[in-house]
Design a protein around this motif. Sequence first.
Motif, PDB file in Angstrom:
ATOM      1  N   GLY A 159       5.276  -5.447   1.607  1.00 48.20           N
ATOM      2  CA  GLY A 159       4.613  -4.403   2.386  1.00 48.20           C
ATOM      3  C   GLY A 159       5.344  -4.109   3.688  1.00 48.20           C
ATOM      4  O   GLY A 159       5.518  -2.946   4.068  1.00 48.20           O
ATOM      5  N   LEU A 188      -4.267  -3.261  -4.953  1.00 45.82           N
ATOM      6  CA  LEU A 188      -3.275  -2.293  -4.504  1.00 45.82           C
ATOM      7  C   LEU A 188      -3.771  -0.852  -4.672  1.00 45.82           C
ATOM      8  O   LEU A 188      -4.017  -0.410  -5.791  1.00 45.82           O
ATOM      9  CB  LEU A 188      -1.965  -2.491  -5.275  1.00 45.82           C
ATOM     10  N   ARG A 247      -3.201   2.589  -5.253  1.00 43.81           N
ATOM     11  CA  ARG A 247      -2.079   3.320  -5.833  1.00 43.81           C
ATOM     12  C   ARG A 247      -1.742   4.596  -5.067  1.00 43.81           C
ATOM     13  O   ARG A 247      -0.576   4.947  -4.931  1.00 43.81           O
ATOM     14  CB  ARG A 247      -2.351   3.612  -7.300  1.00 43.81           C
ATOM     15  N   LEU A 269      -4.348  -4.147   1.429  1.00 51.87           N
ATOM     16  CA  LEU A 269      -3.815  -4.343   0.087  1.00 51.87           C
ATOM     17  C   LEU A 269      -4.458  -5.539  -0.614  1.00 51.87           C
ATOM     18  O   LEU A 269      -4.180  -5.795  -1.784  1.00 51.87           O
ATOM     19  CB  LEU A 269      -2.293  -4.543   0.129  1.00 51.87           C
ATOM     20  N   PRO A 318      -4.641  -9.456  -4.642  1.00 51.95           N
ATOM     21  CA  PRO A 318      -4.121  -8.089  -4.483  1.00 51.95           C
ATOM     22  C   PRO A 318      -5.086  -7.034  -5.032  1.00 51.95           C
ATOM     23  O   PRO A 318      -5.665  -7.204  -6.095  1.00 51.95           O
ATOM     24  CB  PRO A 318      -2.829  -8.109  -5.303  1.00 51.95           C
ATOM     25  N   GLN A 364      -1.986   5.157  -1.850  1.00 54.71           N
ATOM     26  CA  GLN A 364      -1.223   4.789  -0.656  1.00 54.71           C
ATOM     27  C   GLN A 364       0.207   4.380  -1.026  1.00 54.71           C
ATOM     28  O   GLN A 364       1.160   4.682  -0.297  1.00 54.71           O
ATOM     29  CB  GLN A 364      -1.899   3.645   0.090  1.00 54.71           C
ATOM     30  N   LEU A 365       0.345   3.701  -2.143  1.00 54.60           N
ATOM     31  CA  LEU A 365       1.677   3.283  -2.580  1.00 54.60           C
ATOM     32  C   LEU A 365       2.522   4.500  -2.958  1.00 54.60           C
ATOM     33  O   LEU A 365       3.714   4.560  -2.629  1.00 54.60           O
ATOM     34  CB  LEU A 365       1.579   2.308  -3.747  1.00 54.60           C
ATOM     35  N   LEU A 387       3.633 -10.414  -1.152  1.00 56.83           N
ATOM     36  CA  LEU A 387       3.105  -9.066  -0.980  1.00 56.83           C
ATOM     37  C   LEU A 387       3.210  -8.606   0.469  1.00 56.83           C
ATOM     38  O   LEU A 387       3.514  -7.444   0.738  1.00 56.83           O
ATOM     39  CB  LEU A 387       1.656  -8.996  -1.451  1.00 56.83           C
ATOM     40  N   GLU A 440      -2.352  -2.247   7.640  1.00 54.59           N
ATOM     41  CA  GLU A 440      -2.320  -1.585   6.333  1.00 54.59           C
ATOM     42  C   GLU A 440      -2.156  -2.610   5.215  1.00 54.59           C
ATOM     43  O   GLU A 440      -2.772  -2.483   4.150  1.00 54.59           O
ATOM     44  CB  GLU A 440      -1.178  -0.569   6.276  1.00 54.59           C
ATOM     45  N   ILE A 441      -1.348  -3.624   5.461  1.00 56.11           N
ATOM     46  CA  ILE A 441      -1.134  -4.672   4.460  1.00 56.11           C
ATOM     47  C   ILE A 441      -2.434  -5.408   4.188  1.00 56.11           C
ATOM     48  O   ILE A 441      -2.735  -5.753   3.046  1.00 56.11           O
ATOM     49  CB  ILE A 441      -0.011  -5.630   4.901  1.00 56.11           C
TER      50      ILE A 441
END
Length: 133
Positions: A55, A77, A79, A68, A75, A81-82, A51, A64-65
């Motif tokens: 990232g 995650l 969504r 996550l 994880p 931001q993704l 991951l 930022e990672i």
Amino acid sequence: MKLLDIGEVAERSGVAPSALRYYEEIGLIASAGRKGLRRQYGAATLLQLSLITLGKAAGFSLQEIAGLFGQDGRPDLPRDQLHARADALEVQIRELTALKDALRHVADCPAPSHLECPKFQKLLRAGSITAEV
């Protein structure tokens, strides 16, 4: 639970041992202990490293990672931001594709001089480059 030596984690993940130590220092991963002086990691660390690598490839900063991952290191995650990152990558892809196409045109342009090529002139203007003729 089978523990993996730092060397094995580095080999299996492609992440250098120095990066593993740094990721641990900033809290992205955690070692499960030590065997002698060598760090030992749980198998879940390999998923975390995948991951992190994904990232980084997507342009996320290490800070930022870190967001996550949930409190338990699993994880989590976000969504939104993704989606935002995917949208930004889409824009970047379009811009880079246009630049690639312009450069290929300029490389193959039949004009006697690049400065006489309208597409090259447009490329210069788009890049805020001024050329004296």
